[in-house]
Scaffold this active site. Structure first.
Site, PDB file in Angstrom:
ATOM      1  N   SER A  44       2.726   6.746   0.716  1.00 23.83           N
ATOM      2  CA  SER A  44       4.122   6.335   0.799  1.00 23.83           C
ATOM      3  C   SER A  44       4.478   5.806   2.180  1.00 23.83           C
ATOM      4  O   SER A  44       5.624   5.433   2.412  1.00 23.83           O
ATOM      5  CB  SER A  44       5.033   7.524   0.451  1.00 23.83           C
ATOM      6  OG  SER A  44       4.732   8.638   1.267  1.00 23.83           O
ATOM      7  N   HIS A  89       2.524   2.668  -4.556  1.00 28.16           N
ATOM      8  CA  HIS A  89       3.412   3.793  -4.256  1.00 28.16           C
ATOM      9  C   HIS A  89       4.296   4.070  -5.468  1.00 28.16           C
ATOM     10  O   HIS A  89       5.299   3.401  -5.694  1.00 28.16           O
ATOM     11  CB  HIS A  89       4.256   3.478  -3.018  1.00 28.16           C
ATOM     12  CG  HIS A  89       5.234   4.545  -2.669  1.00 28.16           C
ATOM     13  ND1 HIS A  89       6.395   4.286  -1.975  1.00 28.16           N
ATOM     14  CD2 HIS A  89       5.233   5.875  -2.927  1.00 28.16           C
ATOM     15  CE1 HIS A  89       7.066   5.416  -1.816  1.00 28.16           C
ATOM     16  NE2 HIS A  89       6.382   6.385  -2.393  1.00 28.16           N
ATOM     17  N   GLU A 147       5.941   0.555  -5.962  1.00 27.11           N
ATOM     18  CA  GLU A 147       5.941  -0.304  -4.779  1.00 27.11           C
ATOM     19  C   GLU A 147       4.491  -0.709  -4.501  1.00 27.11           C
ATOM     20  O   GLU A 147       3.636   0.154  -4.307  1.00 27.11           O
ATOM     21  CB  GLU A 147       6.529   0.476  -3.608  1.00 27.11           C
ATOM     22  CG  GLU A 147       6.899  -0.343  -2.411  1.00 27.11           C
ATOM     23  CD  GLU A 147       7.612   0.493  -1.345  1.00 27.11           C
ATOM     24  OE1 GLU A 147       8.357  -0.097  -0.559  1.00 27.11           O
ATOM     25  OE2 GLU A 147       7.401   1.727  -1.302  1.00 27.11           O
ATOM     26  N   ASN A 185      10.526   4.002   1.929  1.00 22.60           N
ATOM     27  CA  ASN A 185      10.630   5.083   2.904  1.00 22.60           C
ATOM     28  C   ASN A 185      11.073   4.624   4.285  1.00 22.60           C
ATOM     29  O   ASN A 185      11.524   5.431   5.093  1.00 22.60           O
ATOM     30  CB  ASN A 185       9.316   5.854   2.979  1.00 22.60           C
ATOM     31  CG  ASN A 185       9.161   6.785   1.795  1.00 22.60           C
ATOM     32  OD1 ASN A 185      10.144   7.329   1.300  1.00 22.60           O
ATOM     33  ND2 ASN A 185       7.941   6.965   1.319  1.00 22.60           N
TER      34      ASN A 185
END
Length: 339
Positions: A172, A193, A205, A243
């Protein structure tokens, strides 16, 4: 004229020369390598994925195995080195299938077929590792630690993972280019991700490393679609998109709690009712796992070098105390019996 100044007639040529030398970085692209023949089908389209490996049978890895078997109809080999993780994963798969039957979303016969498509194996079992050479695609889903992930990659390569197979990481935040640097074929490495919980959240992702080739990207996007997931792509930068935005938000909420500006309940209430998010930042942190939040903040802080990404001291305190969130029944909130 001064020897330190070029004659006016030479200036246009010099300007052109320096413009060529100072091309913006965005215009300089890494060469794309020719894909291996085995990575494409007879029609020239990317070879379909039929057998998927998942390494790491925690919440994320088990969720990835579920959507691969349920929606894409793949044979899945789920690997972990801890028997307790394998047992919890197998139990979760069975309970998930039973709930789908109860909801009328899955016929009992389809549930039995779905469960048979997911097999669990121990990484220390040589007979399980022998099956790695049959896999078309592998997703690594172990903890967010660079060395641990590289150990998994090394084990897969030594076990005979085919050169034409794709190896993906569910990281991540860690650089895909950095993760692939020790591999013999970084062109077949990519980031996937998934969002937690995987069977529910619709997005993956996808992050391409500097050396990831076009076919690997095509096969990955096709796999996302077959799993009934939407995909969004990101450049290989710390934290990617999700993130890079989410973790500083959570971290700031922890600073607000640490400074006594508001209680955990009121911080989450303010953000839920005031900004219309479905879950407050501290509850979300508990569900993600406070150790995972800390790992991601450390990557952002180290790789970007900006103090705005420094982890809140209270977050470090909670992780040191073993208060990791919902998975330990205690984080910023409590969840049933601690243990």
């Amino acid at each position: 004229s001064s020897p330190l100044r070029p004659h006016a007639s030479a200036l246009p040529g010099l300007v052109a020369m320096w413009r060529r030398r100072l091309r913006p970085a965005a215009a300089i692209r890494a060469p794309r390598l020719t894909p291996l023949l085995g990575s494409r089908g007879a029609s020239g389209a990317p070879a379909p994925v039929r057998r998927l490996g998942v390494v790491g049978c925690g919440q994320m890895g088990t969720g990835i195995a579920i959507v691969a078997a349920r929606h894409a109809g793949l044979e899945v080999l789920a690997l972990d080195k801890f028997e307790s993780s394998l047992e919890r994963s197998a139990t979760f798969v069975q309970r998930w299938a039973a709930k789908e039957v109860d909801k009328g979303k899955l016929a009992p016969s389809d549930a039995a077929s779905f469960e048979r498509r997911i097999r669990h194996g121990n990484l220390d079992d040589k007979s399980c590792l022998a099956e790695v050479e049959r896999l078309d695609f592998v997703v690594e889903a172990v903890s967010e630690e660079l060395d641990r992930k590289r150990d998994v990659f090394r084990l897969l390569v030594e076990a005979g993972l085919p050169e034409e197979s794709v190896l993906a990481s569910n990281t991540s935040s860690i650089s895909i280019t950095k993760l692939s640097s020790g591999l013999p074929w970084p062109e077949r490495f990519i980031g996937m991700h998934f969002m937690n919980p995987v069977p529910v959240m619709p997005l993956v992702e996808v992050i391409r490393g500097l050396r990831t080739d076009d076919t690997t990207l095509e096969r990955t996007l096709a796999l996302c679609t077959s799993m009934k997931k939407e995909h969004a792509t990101s450049e290989d930068r710390p934290g990617f998109v999700a993130n890079r935005i989410l973790m500083p938000y959570i971290n700031e909420a922890i600073f607000v709690l640490q400074e006594g500006i508001a209680s955990a309940e009121d911080i989450d209430k303010t953000m839920k009712l005031g900004t219309n998010v479905p879950m407050g930042p501290l509850t979300l942190a508990d569900f993600i796992g406070l150790d995972t939040c800390l790992s991601i903040m450390r990557v952002l802080h180290t790789d970007l070098g900006d103090s705005k990404y420094r982890p809140a001291p209270l977050l470090l305190n909670y992780v040191d105390a073993g208060y990791l969130g919902k998975k330990t029944n205690r984080g910023f909130f409590t969840y049933g019996k601690e243990g």
